[in-house]
Enzyme design. Sequence first.
Site, PDB file in Angstrom:
ATOM      1  N   GLY A   9      24.668 -42.061   5.324  1.00  0.00           N
ATOM      2  CA  GLY A   9      24.489 -43.004   6.267  1.00  0.00           C
ATOM      3  C   GLY A   9      25.796 -43.222   7.432  1.00  0.00           C
ATOM      4  O   GLY A   9      26.178 -44.009   7.313  1.00  0.00           O
ATOM      5  N   TYR A 152      14.559 -55.906  -1.875  1.00  0.00           N
ATOM      6  CA  TYR A 152      15.781 -55.669  -1.473  1.00  0.00           C
ATOM      7  C   TYR A 152      17.080 -55.797  -2.760  1.00  0.00           C
ATOM      8  O   TYR A 152      17.649 -55.005  -2.980  1.00  0.00           O
ATOM      9  CB  TYR A 152      16.410 -56.232  -0.288  1.00  0.00           C
ATOM     10  CG  TYR A 152      17.946 -55.923  -0.015  1.00  0.00           C
ATOM     11  CD1 TYR A 152      18.062 -54.560   0.577  1.00  0.00           C
ATOM     12  CD2 TYR A 152      18.909 -56.819  -0.090  1.00  0.00           C
ATOM     13  CE1 TYR A 152      19.365 -54.092   0.677  1.00  0.00           C
ATOM     14  CE2 TYR A 152      20.274 -56.419   0.438  1.00  0.00           C
ATOM     15  CZ  TYR A 152      20.451 -54.979   0.669  1.00  0.00           C
ATOM     16  OH  TYR A 152      21.580 -54.565   0.889  1.00  0.00           O
TER      17      TYR A 152
HETATM   18  C1  8X3 Z   1      23.903 -56.957   1.985  1.00  0.00           C
HETATM   19  C2  8X3 Z   1      24.413 -58.561   1.925  1.00  0.00           C
HETATM   20  O1  8X3 Z   1      23.779 -60.659   1.442  1.00  0.00           O
HETATM   21  O2  8X3 Z   1      22.550 -59.710   2.958  1.00  0.00           O
HETATM   22  O3  8X3 Z   1      23.720 -56.134   0.785  1.00  0.00           O
HETATM   23  O4  8X3 Z   1      22.193 -59.045   0.584  1.00  0.00           O
HETATM   24  S1  8X3 Z   1      23.165 -59.464   1.729  1.00  0.00           S
END
Ligand code: 8X3
Length: 252
Positions: A9, A152
């Site tokens: 990345g 996520y």
């Molecule tokens: C990135 C930070 O707070 O958007 O991983 O999950 S958050």
Amino acid sequence: MKKTILITGATSGIGKATATYFAAANGFRLVLCGRNQKELTRLQEELGKATEVTTLCFDVRDKDKVFALIAGLEAPFSQIDILINNAGNAHGLDPIDKGSLEDWDAMMDINVKGLLYVSKAVIPQMVARQAGHIIHIGSTAGKEVYPNGNVYCASKHAVDAINQGMRLDLNAYGIRVGAVNPGLVATAFSEVRFKGDTDRAANVYEGYQPLKPEDIADIIHFVVTRPYHVNIADLTVMPTAQASSTLINKSV
Ligand code: 8X3
């Protein structure tokens, strides 16, 4: 003696800042990996003024390409001393009942499976040498779950578990394994998450001072340059204004 550092990345955000930081630092040559050949070439030209740089153009989801290109590295890049598993993305911020299968696939395939493919392509040579350093770029989302973060957060919790598991399993070989877990960093992260909705993305970083990708690059450099008997196993870093995924003080 120079160390070779492979960064996934590497064409944007934390990866690009880390590549730039290590090029300017003494003692590192770079293997930059990413999906954007044009940007890889541009970075190679720019950073190549400071140190040796080679590039590998692959999507971490493409396991055949990941293995073939890493196996095909030639001297002086073939011995990878440090692996930075940085490639990762968020896709969407929807409640679980509204999430898209494509988004879920992308996050699990890139953040979890892609990280595993790259690691598996690199680990055998580290095991053979009984030396090496693997750093996972996790997230505060790997430490706590926030509303609509569901998949996520799951993918980053998996990174946290992989970091712990890898450290256990590679302990016998003297390989350092650790994670750096950033909170809110101003990158294209939110633009990708919100699929190009730049207003919504900008709003994530408005009203307080978020971390810059360079802040994380500096920390990664600190982690890498500790004496070999020192392994930073797990490091979480947030902007001062952030106390958790949901508590951000917009008055500081
Ligand atoms: C990135 C930070 O707070 O958007 O991983 O999950 S958050």
